[in-house]
Each structure stands twice: as C-alpha cells, then as structure tokens.
Design an enzyme around this catalytic site. Structure first.
Site, mmCIF file in Angstrom:
data_model
loop_
_atom_site.group_PDB
_atom_site.id
_atom_site.type_symbol
_atom_site.label_atom_id
_atom_site.label_comp_id
_atom_site.label_asym_id
_atom_site.label_seq_id
_atom_site.Cartn_x
_atom_site.Cartn_y
_atom_site.Cartn_z
ATOM 1 N N HIS A 1 42.804 51.831 49.669
ATOM 2 C CA HIS A 1 42.071 50.893 50.631
ATOM 3 C C HIS A 1 42.385 49.455 50.236
ATOM 4 O O HIS A 1 42.277 48.527 51.175
ATOM 5 C CB HIS A 1 40.589 51.102 50.183
ATOM 6 N N CYS B 1 41.934 43.832 29.101
ATOM 7 C CA CYS B 1 41.029 43.022 28.231
ATOM 8 C C CYS B 1 40.134 43.757 27.781
ATOM 9 O O CYS B 1 39.875 45.106 28.143
ATOM 10 C CB CYS B 1 40.486 41.678 28.536
HETATM 11 C C1 RB5 Z 1 37.365 39.235 24.154
HETATM 12 O O1 RB5 Z 1 36.448 39.158 23.166
HETATM 13 C C2 RB5 Z 1 36.688 39.425 25.355
HETATM 14 O O2 RB5 Z 1 35.751 38.465 25.998
HETATM 15 C C3 RB5 Z 1 37.659 39.870 26.381
HETATM 16 O O3 RB5 Z 1 38.446 40.748 26.107
HETATM 17 C C4 RB5 Z 1 37.030 40.254 27.888
HETATM 18 O O4 RB5 Z 1 36.310 41.326 27.737
HETATM 19 C C5 RB5 Z 1 36.619 39.354 28.756
HETATM 20 O O5 RB5 Z 1 36.252 39.641 29.997
#
Ligand code: RB5
Length: 144
Positions: free
Chosen positions: A101, A68
């Site tokens: 680990h 993400c």
């Molecule tokens: C998305 O904008 C962002 O919040 C997500 O990709 C991530 O960084 C969340 O932890």
C-alpha cells in the site's frame, strides 16, 4: 550483474538488531552498506536516519533498513526527507502492507519492542513484497 546494495543504520538501541539483520541480508545475497552505529555507545538516532536518507538520495541504493530502540524516533527523522517512505512495522502483516500500500523504501524496526525472529520475518517480507500501485500510487503522489 552486481548484487543489490541495501543500506542499514541504527542507533545504540538498535545496534544488536542491525548486526543480526545485516547477516540475514548477506545470507540473502545482498551487499550491505552499513552506516553505523558500530557499537552500543550512546548516539543520536537522527544522525543515522539522515545518513541513510542521504545514501538513498541519488537512487543508486533504493532500499534501506533502520533500527532504534522503539523504531519511532528514527522513522520520524527519516520521514523528514521527501524521497523517504519509512515504515515502522511490528509484524509480517504491517511489513507486507508497508510495501503493497505504501511502497515503503525503508523498513524500520524497534530493537527493544520487537522480537528478533519477528524482525527477521519482517525483513524477509519487506524485501519480497511488491507495490500494488493503482489507487495506492495516487495516494503516494499526494504526499509530495
Ligand atoms: C535511545 O535511548 C532511544 O530513545 C531511541 O533508540 C529510540 O527508541 C527513539 O525513538
């Protein structure tokens, strides 16, 4: 023998990394189960973390990659599942330790916080490093 399948998923913040890491996995000879997302439209990272966790649940697919924006949200969501040990890593050292680990079964990267070459390094190290076992196994047993 069939190629090992690696599951991969991201939200929009990790989409570009996911596509590049998917190509790396294919180049290494893995089959890839891409659970989305499939473009940069805004989505919710827990949906992708849960989809990947569901895919690893029956033990046929054993390893996964999540991305993400920061790697934080998607790792928190993935780690809600007892069979998932998702490690947010930032370099080859943390990728190596996550395996040696923590016996991490999911590599997590931040598409907006880590350079792509470092991310590729992390992927390679994650895939090629074994678990040390021993005292680390005892600690993992205490998590469940
Ligand atoms: C998305 O904008 C962002 O919040 C997500 O990709 C991530 O960084 C969340 O932890």
């Amino acid at each position: 023998m069939a190629n090992e399948v690696i599951a991969i998923a991201s939200d929009h913040g990790g989409y570009e990394f996911k596509e590049i890491l998917k190509s790396e996995l294919i180049e290494y000879g893995f089959d890839v189960n891409d659970l989305g997302c499939h473009d940069t439209s805004s989505v919710d990272y827990p949906d992708y973390a849960h989809a990947l966790a569901d895919t690893l649940k029956n033990g046929v697919v054993k390893r996964g990659v999540l991305v993400c924006g920061s790697g934080i949200g998607i790792s928190i969501a993935a780690n809600r599942h007892p069979h998932i040990r998702a490690a947010l890593v930032h370099d080859a050292l943390t990728a190596r330790l996550s395996r040696e680990h923590n016996d991490a079964n999911v590599l997590v990267l931040g598409g907006r916080t880590t350079g792509i070459e470092v991310a590729k390094d992390c992927l390679k190290v994650f895939l090629n490093t074994g678990f040390d076992g021993g005292r680390h196994q005892n600690r993992i047993n205490k998590m469940s």
